[in-house]
Motif scaffolding. Structure first.
Motif, PDB file in Angstrom:
ATOM      1  N   ALA A  36     -22.686 -12.918 -32.531  1.00  0.00           N
ATOM      2  CA  ALA A  36     -23.879 -12.675 -32.134  1.00  0.00           C
ATOM      3  C   ALA A  36     -24.050 -14.433 -33.279  1.00  0.00           C
ATOM      4  O   ALA A  36     -25.041 -14.962 -33.451  1.00  0.00           O
ATOM      5  N   VAL A  37     -23.282 -13.640 -34.436  1.00  0.00           N
ATOM      6  CA  VAL A  37     -22.801 -14.577 -36.045  1.00  0.00           C
ATOM      7  C   VAL A  37     -23.164 -15.752 -34.984  1.00  0.00           C
ATOM      8  O   VAL A  37     -23.936 -16.713 -35.239  1.00  0.00           O
ATOM      9  N   GLU A  38     -21.713 -16.283 -34.283  1.00  0.00           N
ATOM     10  CA  GLU A  38     -21.959 -17.631 -33.656  1.00  0.00           C
ATOM     11  C   GLU A  38     -23.272 -18.665 -32.715  1.00  0.00           C
ATOM     12  O   GLU A  38     -23.453 -19.234 -33.127  1.00  0.00           O
ATOM     13  N   ALA A  39     -23.373 -17.648 -31.808  1.00  0.00           N
ATOM     14  CA  ALA A  39     -24.807 -17.685 -31.438  1.00  0.00           C
ATOM     15  C   ALA A  39     -26.117 -17.862 -32.083  1.00  0.00           C
ATOM     16  O   ALA A  39     -26.347 -19.280 -32.511  1.00  0.00           O
ATOM     17  N   THR A  40     -26.258 -17.535 -33.273  1.00  0.00           N
ATOM     18  CA  THR A  40     -27.547 -17.625 -34.011  1.00  0.00           C
ATOM     19  C   THR A  40     -27.263 -19.129 -35.269  1.00  0.00           C
ATOM     20  O   THR A  40     -28.151 -19.603 -35.365  1.00  0.00           O
ATOM     21  N   ARG A  41     -25.960 -19.130 -35.556  1.00  0.00           N
ATOM     22  CA  ARG A  41     -25.527 -20.433 -36.067  1.00  0.00           C
ATOM     23  C   ARG A  41     -25.877 -21.502 -35.129  1.00  0.00           C
ATOM     24  O   ARG A  41     -26.245 -22.943 -36.066  1.00  0.00           O
ATOM     25  N   GLU A  42     -25.037 -21.054 -33.712  1.00  0.00           N
ATOM     26  CA  GLU A  42     -26.218 -22.699 -33.158  1.00  0.00           C
ATOM     27  C   GLU A  42     -27.258 -22.704 -32.239  1.00  0.00           C
ATOM     28  O   GLU A  42     -27.172 -23.955 -31.993  1.00  0.00           O
ATOM     29  N   ALA A  43     -28.037 -21.808 -32.732  1.00  0.00           N
ATOM     30  CA  ALA A  43     -29.256 -21.884 -31.771  1.00  0.00           C
ATOM     31  C   ALA A  43     -30.262 -23.432 -33.080  1.00  0.00           C
ATOM     32  O   ALA A  43     -29.637 -23.377 -34.175  1.00  0.00           O
ATOM     33  N   ARG A  44     -30.747 -24.195 -32.006  1.00  0.00           N
ATOM     34  CA  ARG A  44     -31.764 -24.996 -32.515  1.00  0.00           C
ATOM     35  C   ARG A  44     -32.683 -24.153 -33.728  1.00  0.00           C
ATOM     36  O   ARG A  44     -32.780 -25.578 -34.581  1.00  0.00           O
ATOM     37  N   SER A  45     -33.143 -23.430 -33.633  1.00  0.00           N
ATOM     38  CA  SER A  45     -34.597 -23.062 -34.293  1.00  0.00           C
ATOM     39  C   SER A  45     -34.594 -21.203 -34.553  1.00  0.00           C
ATOM     40  O   SER A  45     -33.832 -20.747 -32.818  1.00  0.00           O
ATOM     41  N   MET A  46     -35.181 -21.103 -35.128  1.00  0.00           N
ATOM     42  CA  MET A  46     -35.214 -19.749 -35.127  1.00  0.00           C
ATOM     43  C   MET A  46     -37.139 -18.842 -36.073  1.00  0.00           C
ATOM     44  O   MET A  46     -37.063 -19.772 -36.961  1.00  0.00           O
ATOM     45  N   HIS A  47     -37.325 -17.557 -35.734  1.00  0.00           N
ATOM     46  CA  HIS A  47     -38.374 -17.842 -36.765  1.00  0.00           C
ATOM     47  C   HIS A  47     -37.622 -15.944 -37.685  1.00  0.00           C
ATOM     48  O   HIS A  47     -37.093 -15.503 -36.965  1.00  0.00           O
ATOM     49  N   VAL A  48     -37.787 -16.200 -38.789  1.00  0.00           N
ATOM     50  CA  VAL A  48     -37.318 -14.685 -39.227  1.00  0.00           C
ATOM     51  C   VAL A  48     -38.315 -13.968 -40.114  1.00  0.00           C
ATOM     52  O   VAL A  48     -39.053 -15.108 -41.179  1.00  0.00           O
ATOM     53  N   LYS A  49     -38.081 -12.818 -39.712  1.00  0.00           N
ATOM     54  CA  LYS A  49     -39.167 -11.789 -40.848  1.00  0.00           C
ATOM     55  C   LYS A  49     -38.803 -10.404 -41.324  1.00  0.00           C
ATOM     56  O   LYS A  49     -37.801 -10.242 -40.285  1.00  0.00           O
ATOM     57  N   ASP A  67     -36.127 -24.545 -38.292  1.00  0.00           N
ATOM     58  CA  ASP A  67     -34.925 -24.837 -37.716  1.00  0.00           C
ATOM     59  C   ASP A  67     -33.868 -25.970 -38.446  1.00  0.00           C
ATOM     60  O   ASP A  67     -33.572 -25.960 -39.448  1.00  0.00           O
ATOM     61  N   ARG A  68     -32.150 -26.344 -37.761  1.00  0.00           N
ATOM     62  CA  ARG A  68     -31.613 -27.251 -37.603  1.00  0.00           C
ATOM     63  C   ARG A  68     -32.019 -27.644 -39.109  1.00  0.00           C
ATOM     64  O   ARG A  68     -30.840 -28.325 -39.710  1.00  0.00           O
TER      65      ARG A  68
END
Length: 238
Positions: A36-49, A67-68
């Protein structure tokens, strides 16, 4: 102000099982957490709340898309004040009201506090590497900070399967050394992204939700007439 490092203490990938079988069958909780950590690190972007309570009793909140490339937009806050934040073109912009800036500068010298009227309700332009705020716009650094102490996500246990904002998730849990209960919710369909982390009990309870993975982040540069340069104001007041 404290931001990313205070958000959570948890944090190559293969996807979850979407065929109705047991999610991540044959994999330990620690293996799932690592993916999960690796997939989240590799994601192009995300929303954090989310939010977390600090040692001084104050609460830090964050609600940003990033994003990255560090493009970023959203809000950050402490207590009952918050500010809009944008990062674009290697420049960080922050807009808060009078109360926000009074709180932000209350520990600074008198000259800095005198700038409050000029900063209030303006987009304050500052260097993109400004450590006080830019950390929330550094996606890769944010994830790295979450996973700095890898022992925090080791020794986890699989719990029930639930949902986070309509997405199916496997809950992983662990009892912390300080009496807190840590939990990580991992997507079971598609990429095994982290969907939520929580800390219950202990000195720094809080919850952070992750979503909108891969969505474009395109903040607009604030109009020049609504922008002030923090560096220029500082030079003028010195």
């Amino acid at each position: 102000m404290a931001t990313a490092s205070a958000s959570v203490a948890l944090l190559a990938g293969c996807g979850g099982s979407g065929d109705g079988s047991k999610p991540f069958e044959g994999q330990s909780a620690d293996q799932v957490a690592a993916k999960a950590v690796e997939a989240t690190r590799e994601a192009r972007s995300m929303h954090v709340k989310g939010d977390t309570r600090q040692e001084d009793g104050s609460t830090v909140t964050i609600d940003v898309s990033v994003d990255r490339a560090k493009n970023c937009q959203g809000t950050i806050g402490t207590g009952d004040t918050e500010a809009e934040v944008r990062y674009t073109g290697s420049t960080l912009y922050l807009r808060g009201d009078r109360q926000y800036w009074e709180n932000a500068l209350k520990q600074q010298p008198g000259e800095a506090r005198e700038m409050v009227p000029e900063l209030s309700d303006k987009w304050v332009r500052m260097p993109g590497n400004d450590a006080t705020t830019a950390g929330v716009c550094d996606k890769q650094g944010f994830v790295a900070a979450m996973d700095q102490d890898k022992s925090r996500r080791q020794g986890m246990k699989r719990a029930e399967t639930s949902e986070v904002d309509g997405e199916k998730a496997l809950k992983l849990t662990k009892e912390g050394d300080g009496g807190e209960t840590l939990a990580m919710y991992v997507a079971t369909e598609g990429e095994p992204y982290i969907l939520r982390t929580t800390t219950e009990g202990g000195e720094n309870p809080g919850s952070v939700t992750f979503g909108d993975y891969g969505e474009p982040v395109a903040p607009e540069q604030p109009p020049a007439g609504e922008t002030v340069d923090l560096k220029g104001l500082g030079a003028r007041s010195s």
